[in-house]
Design a protein around this motif. Structure first.
Motif, PDB file in Angstrom:
ATOM      1  N   MET A   1      41.752 -13.291 -11.414  1.00 61.49           N
ATOM      2  CA  MET A   1      40.218 -12.134 -11.508  1.00 61.49           C
ATOM      3  C   MET A   1      40.852 -11.125 -11.028  1.00 61.49           C
ATOM      4  O   MET A   1      39.553 -10.682 -11.036  1.00 61.49           O
ATOM      5  CB  MET A   1      39.247 -12.265 -11.301  1.00 61.49           C
ATOM      6  N   LEU A   2      42.101 -11.407 -10.011  1.00 62.12           N
ATOM      7  CA  LEU A   2      41.696 -10.493  -8.901  1.00 62.12           C
ATOM      8  C   LEU A   2      43.550  -9.877  -9.206  1.00 62.12           C
ATOM      9  O   LEU A   2      44.175 -10.370  -9.630  1.00 62.12           O
ATOM     10  CB  LEU A   2      41.309 -10.341  -7.533  1.00 62.12           C
ATOM     11  N   ASP A   3      43.435  -8.589  -9.145  1.00 60.48           N
ATOM     12  CA  ASP A   3      45.224  -8.203  -9.245  1.00 60.48           C
ATOM     13  C   ASP A   3      45.964  -7.958  -7.415  1.00 60.48           C
ATOM     14  O   ASP A   3      44.882  -8.133  -6.215  1.00 60.48           O
ATOM     15  CB  ASP A   3      44.951  -6.719  -9.684  1.00 60.48           C
TER      16      ASP A   3
ATOM     17  N   PRO B   1      29.457 -14.869  -4.314  1.00 62.51           N
ATOM     18  CA  PRO B   1      29.441 -14.821  -5.868  1.00 62.51           C
ATOM     19  C   PRO B   1      30.248 -14.706  -6.634  1.00 62.51           C
ATOM     20  O   PRO B   1      30.492 -14.768  -8.154  1.00 62.51           O
ATOM     21  CB  PRO B   1      28.280 -14.443  -5.553  1.00 62.51           C
ATOM     22  N   GLU B   2      31.104 -13.706  -6.303  1.00 57.64           N
ATOM     23  CA  GLU B   2      32.060 -12.702  -7.519  1.00 57.64           C
ATOM     24  C   GLU B   2      33.095 -13.623  -8.634  1.00 57.64           C
ATOM     25  O   GLU B   2      33.584 -13.604  -9.286  1.00 57.64           O
ATOM     26  CB  GLU B   2      32.592 -11.617  -6.109  1.00 57.64           C
TER      27      GLU B   2
ATOM     28  N   GLU C   1      33.626  -5.315 -19.092  1.00 54.17           N
ATOM     29  CA  GLU C   1      34.011  -4.176 -19.051  1.00 54.17           C
ATOM     30  C   GLU C   1      33.341  -3.520 -17.205  1.00 54.17           C
ATOM     31  O   GLU C   1      34.485  -2.784 -16.613  1.00 54.17           O
ATOM     32  CB  GLU C   1      34.415  -3.134 -19.766  1.00 54.17           C
ATOM     33  N   GLU C   2      32.152  -3.568 -16.430  1.00 52.34           N
ATOM     34  CA  GLU C   2      31.642  -2.649 -15.971  1.00 52.34           C
ATOM     35  C   GLU C   2      32.186  -3.463 -14.519  1.00 52.34           C
ATOM     36  O   GLU C   2      32.199  -2.907 -13.425  1.00 52.34           O
ATOM     37  CB  GLU C   2      30.212  -2.964 -16.075  1.00 52.34           C
ATOM     38  N   PHE C   3      32.650  -4.629 -14.544  1.00 54.33           N
ATOM     39  CA  PHE C   3      33.170  -5.794 -13.309  1.00 54.33           C
ATOM     40  C   PHE C   3      34.820  -4.989 -13.229  1.00 54.33           C
ATOM     41  O   PHE C   3      35.079  -5.012 -11.776  1.00 54.33           O
ATOM     42  CB  PHE C   3      32.837  -6.403 -13.414  1.00 54.33           C
ATOM     43  N   LEU C   4      35.218  -4.660 -13.972  1.00 54.84           N
ATOM     44  CA  LEU C   4      36.750  -3.817 -14.062  1.00 54.84           C
ATOM     45  C   LEU C   4      37.763  -3.711 -13.232  1.00 54.84           C
ATOM     46  O   LEU C   4      36.233  -1.875 -13.477  1.00 54.84           O
ATOM     47  CB  LEU C   4      37.649  -3.886 -15.622  1.00 54.84           C
TER      48      LEU C   4
ATOM     49  N   HIS D   1      41.741  -6.217  -6.694  1.00 54.85           N
ATOM     50  CA  HIS D   1      40.441  -5.529  -7.310  1.00 54.85           C
ATOM     51  C   HIS D   1      40.398  -6.383  -8.811  1.00 54.85           C
ATOM     52  O   HIS D   1      41.276  -6.935  -9.185  1.00 54.85           O
ATOM     53  CB  HIS D   1      40.965  -4.116  -7.489  1.00 54.85           C
ATOM     54  N   VAL D   2      39.084  -6.316  -9.683  1.00 56.56           N
ATOM     55  CA  VAL D   2      38.889  -7.573 -10.366  1.00 56.56           C
ATOM     56  C   VAL D   2      39.728  -7.003 -11.344  1.00 56.56           C
ATOM     57  O   VAL D   2      39.753  -5.560 -11.837  1.00 56.56           O
ATOM     58  CB  VAL D   2      38.030  -7.248 -10.277  1.00 56.56           C
ATOM     59  N   ILE D   3      40.169  -7.768 -12.331  1.00 56.64           N
ATOM     60  CA  ILE D   3      41.123  -7.566 -13.560  1.00 56.64           C
ATOM     61  C   ILE D   3      40.729  -8.861 -14.222  1.00 56.64           C
ATOM     62  O   ILE D   3      39.980  -9.213 -14.185  1.00 56.64           O
ATOM     63  CB  ILE D   3      42.714  -8.026 -12.946  1.00 56.64           C
TER      64      ILE D   3
END
Length: 874
Positions: free
Chosen positions: A298-300, A219-220, A315-318, A304-306
């Motif tokens: 959406m990942l680096d 789901p992410e 921003e809460e997900f970054l 991790h979420v970018i």
């Protein structure tokens, strides 16, 4: 002649002979005019140590190389190690971490210097261990996939493929390993079943007219969704195609697209599409009109979420780690009433085979080889028979992979390896050249920077059959030894390495890299299970060598290597073949004690005695069988042929038959036969054969460069062979009868013969002495046997009667046999009923069923044997 020690001690001879061979250059004797024979070693990782798979692979190669060398060929076994990009960098980084350092504390060049230092100090472990196994490689010309000459070949191939349009840079999804922070190939991904969940989400339509339901195991990734796909034939959704969905959390508007990837029978029939993070979705996205450069990421590199390029992720997900992000996304969806049912589901999850990290499909710019184009000649090479695949059953697998091959991602985000020969200017233009000076010429006065990536290790090792021979230079060695004769490989690297060597060899040499590809199975534990450290059932080949000697281990692996089957390695087999070596050692000591020494001739000596003419014929027959088995790569058949001849024919029978009558003719024949045995056995057991070769007398050369035996059919004598075979069968039958009827070993019996032909009568006269000694027969008579109990055996047309009155208690013996028959028959019948029961066969453990079948066969044979013994008593 050097007197042999009473006890065979492998450790005392192995190191001594190996260093002797290597120091004298005997692994590659000067044979410039001889027929070439070439094989290349699958280069082991420079980080590696000898495991049982290596021991099998390299023993099989050494058998062929030593055989070819004995045949007088210019035998070349190319040896070297692979720089093993990921594995080596991991080893060096672990050492740094133990010292409180990390790779990024150093510049790239300084770190690479550290790796070279490690290689100089510790990178030779496996090559030293190969020597312990007895591998007769061309060490004087050892190669390394990062040595100067080989690196030149790698750069040349990259540049040429680029110029030909067969190598290019592209933005595509790759298998990204967040643990190693590099792309890895499909073949380096290990898929495991993991417990997970299936989340059902309701995406609202933009116009507020309703929702569309999708389901996902990740789901992410909805943070980077770009579409929802439905099947164009699905009546439920036809009216929705072209409309937009407003994504929860991000608010992104995404289209509902028609694509056959959506299966109406699965889930809701609608599928969320995240082209930047799923291989299937990537293809759907391209069909929907999204260019790879437009696909959201959406990942680096750490997973991790970018922020995506549209800036819509809150921003809460970054900065959240991907699985932490999953938990947060599910919580938000639940708060918004978007989350439907949640099902437990077993998920096929990809892991990196080295790092153990869950692999992430990741959209990056990488270098790719047009494998589809290169695969076409490689397919034809096998289809046409230019490359023979053994066993043939692997052809189908080979065809299937090459016919469906995908572009090959050859760039890796490492520091150790062949740095990609591509430079970029400030506008992103690329210049590919073999060196920076040439790239700068292409770029003019623009400032250029080299690509920081390195090449996949398999890209360089694919050049092994010709890169090790001097290519791109037109060397004499290349012209003489390409193509190679045979490649021996585990089936598990058929795609990693074998197929890629064929592709590159066909492309750059316009000829197959090898004429035969032999694929062996796995070495498994004795119970057939796969060896693994976690199970604690791995076998250390060096430990077996310490305990039983390299010769015993080599012979075990060869004798058990049957085309198309895995090997169930039981230490008892290794011990058994060490006993075989001891048997040969003791036979040689017997020969020494009786004045039998090194032969002076390659051809068989003249012989008149039937026993000598028989053993000469048996030797020649063995040479013929051995040559045929090795030509067909029937390793088990080859090993069993020489084993049976040495143990049974020579040691057990010939040496017994000649005892007490060893004249000059017999000494000459026995010495010649022992020489032939040592040479035939040498490819399998090099150490003991070299030791015995010299112990039996003065030699012009070492056995490693001796002459392979001649299959001289003129020396065959059918009459002598038939007579001694008859004698062996008769002695065996009499011995069996004596044993079964409990006749005392020292008792000498009278032998009465009836219905004997004239030929048998003549044989009995000639072989009376041998029969008396070997069968404990005191007299031989053609007169009828006296009345009373007697043992009877039948060989060909004659019946042989051994009166037993007064020798054994006939009544007690009949009772013993009858009781034994009843007991064996009872157990046989009980086991037979169990095996006839479908419930037992289907439900019991396979090993229990197998044991029951073996026990049934044993008891059946015992009952038959005892019944025959009772019948013999008359």
């Amino acid at each position: 002649m050097t007197e042999l020690a009473k006890t065979f001690d492998p450790a005392a001879i192995e190191a001594r002979w190996y260093s002797h061979w290597e120091d004298k250059g005997l692994f590659r004797p000067e044979r410039g005019e001889a027929e070439p024979f070439t094989i290349v070693i699958p280069p082991p990782n420079v980080t590696g140590s000898l495991h049982i798979g290596h021991a099998l692979d390299d023993t099989l190669q050494d058998v062929l190389v030593r055989h070819a060398r004995l045949q007088g060929k210019d035998a070349l076994w190319v040896v070297g190690t692979d720089h093993a990009g990921i594995a080596t960098q991991m080893v060096v980084e672990r050492q740094m971490n133990a010292r409180g350092e990390k790779r990024t504390d150093y510049s790239r060049d300084a770190f690479i210097d550290k790796v070279w230092e490690w290689k100089a100090e510790s990178g030779g472990t496996i090559t030293r261990q190969l020597r312990r196994l007895g591998a007769s490689c061309d060490w004087a010309n050892e190669r390394f996939t990062m040595d100067e000459g080989f690196s030149k070949a790698v750069l040349k191939v990259f540049v040429e493929l680029y110029k030909q349009g067969l190598l290019y840079r592209d933005k595509r999804l790759v298998n990204w390993d967040p643990g190693l922070k590099t792309a890895i190939s499909d073949l380096e991904v290990e898929t495991k079943e993991v417990g997970g969940k299936f989340w059902h989400l309701s995406y609202p339509l933009e116009d507020g007219s309703g929702t569309i339901s999708v389901a996902t195991t990740r789901p992410e990734t909805m943070l980077a969704d770009m579409a929802v796909a439905v099947n164009p034939e699905d009546d439920r959704y036809k009216a929705l195609i072209g409309k937009n969905v407003r994504l929860p959390i991000t608010g992104r508007l995404i289209p509902i697209v028609a694509d056959e990837h959506a299966d109406p029978e699965l889930g809701s029939g609608a599928v969320k599409i995240t082209p930047g993070h799923d291989f299937n979705d990537f293809e759907v996205g391209k069909r929907a009109g999204f260019k790879p450069a437009e696909m959201l990421n959406m990942l680096d590199a750490d997973a991790h979420v970018i922020q995506t390029s549209d800036g819509l992720i809150p921003e809460e997900f970054l900065g959240l780690e991907r699985f932490e992000a999953r938990t947060r996304v599910v919580a938000r969806l639940e708060e918004q009433g978007i989350l439907g049912k949640v099902e437990d589901r077993v998920i096929q999850t990809p892991f990196g085979d080295r790092s153990g990290a869950v692999i992430e499909p990741w959209l990056t710019d990488q270098w790719y080889v047009d494998a589809e184009t290169l695969a076409k000649p490689a397919l034809e090479a096998v289809r046409s028979g230019a490359i023979k695949v053994v066993p043939e059953s692997w052809k189908k697998t080979y065809y299937n992979w090459l016919e469906n091959i995908q572009p090959w991602c050859v760039s890796r985000q490492l520091w150790w390896g062949h740095q990609i020969p591509a430079w970029y200017d400030e506008d992103g233009n690329v210049y590919v050249a073999e060196d920076e000076a040439e790239a700068q010429l292409q770029a003019g006065n623009r400032k250029i920077t080299r690509d920081s990536d390195v090449l996949d290790t398999w890209f360089s090792s694919a050049l092994w059959p010709f890169g090790t021979l001097g290519w791109p230079e037109k060397t004499e060695k290349l012209e003489r030894h390409y193509p190679n004769d045979v490649l021996i490989s585990g089936f598990d690297i058929l795609f990693f390495w074998d197929a890629r060597m064929i592709m590159q060899g066909m492309h750059f040499m316009e000829e197959v890299p090898f004429k035969t590809l032999y694929l062996h199975g796995l070495v498994r534990a004795a119970d057939g299970s796969k060896m693994s450290k976690s199970k604690g059932n791995t076998v250390d080949p060096l430990g077996l060598i310490d305990k039983y000697g390299a010769d015993a281990l080599r012979f075990t692996l060869t004798a058990m290597e049957s085309q198309g089957r895995d090997i169930k390695l039981d230490e008892k087999r290794v011990e058994g073949y060490r006993n075989f070596a001891t048997k040969l050692w003791n036979a040689s000591r017997f020969c020494q004690a009786n004045g039998i020494g090194a032969s002076k001739t390659l051809r068989a000596p003249d012989a008149a005695a039937p026993v000598n003419r028989w053993i000469i014929a048996e030797t020649i027959s063995t040479v013929q069988k051995l040559d045929l088995a090795l030509a067909d790569l029937r390793y088990d058949e080859a090993a069993n042929t020489i084993y049976h001849f040495t143990w049974s024919r020579f040691c057990d029978w010939y040496l017994e038959l000649i005892k007490g009558q060893i004249d000059d003719e017999t000494r000459a024949v026995a010495g010649w036969v022992l020489d032939q045995i040592l040479v035939m056995l040498h490819p399998f057991m090099p150490f003991i054969t070299e030791e015995l070769w010299h112990a039996m007398g003065a030699r012009e050369n070492e056995i490693i460069v001796a002459h392979w035996p001649l299959a001289d059919t003129h020396a065959l004598d059918a009459n002598a062979a038939q007579e001694i075979d008859w004698l062996i069968r008769l002695v065996s039958e009499i011995r069996a009868a004596r044993s079964e009827l409990n006749v005392p070993p020292g008792a000498k019996l009278a032998l009465h013969v009836r219905d004997a032909s004239a030929v048998t009568g003549e044989r009995l006269d000639r072989q009376a002495t041998a029969l008396g000694r070997l069968a404990r027969v005191e007299t031989i008579s053609l007169d009828p046997a006296p009345a009373g109990g007697a043992a009877q055996v039948v060989v060909d047309e004659a019946t042989y009667v051994l009166p037993l009155e007064g020798v054994i208690d006939l009544t007690a013996e009949r009772a013993r046999l009858t009781k034994g028959i009843e007991a064996a028959a009872k157990e046989r019948d009980s086991l037979g009923k169990r095996l006839e029961n479908p419930a037992f066969v289907e439900k019991a453990k396979p090993e229990a069923v197998e044991k029951a079948r073996a026990d049934h066969a044993e008891k059946s044979a015992e009952a038959e044997r005892l019944s025959a013994a009772l019948a013999r008593l008359g």
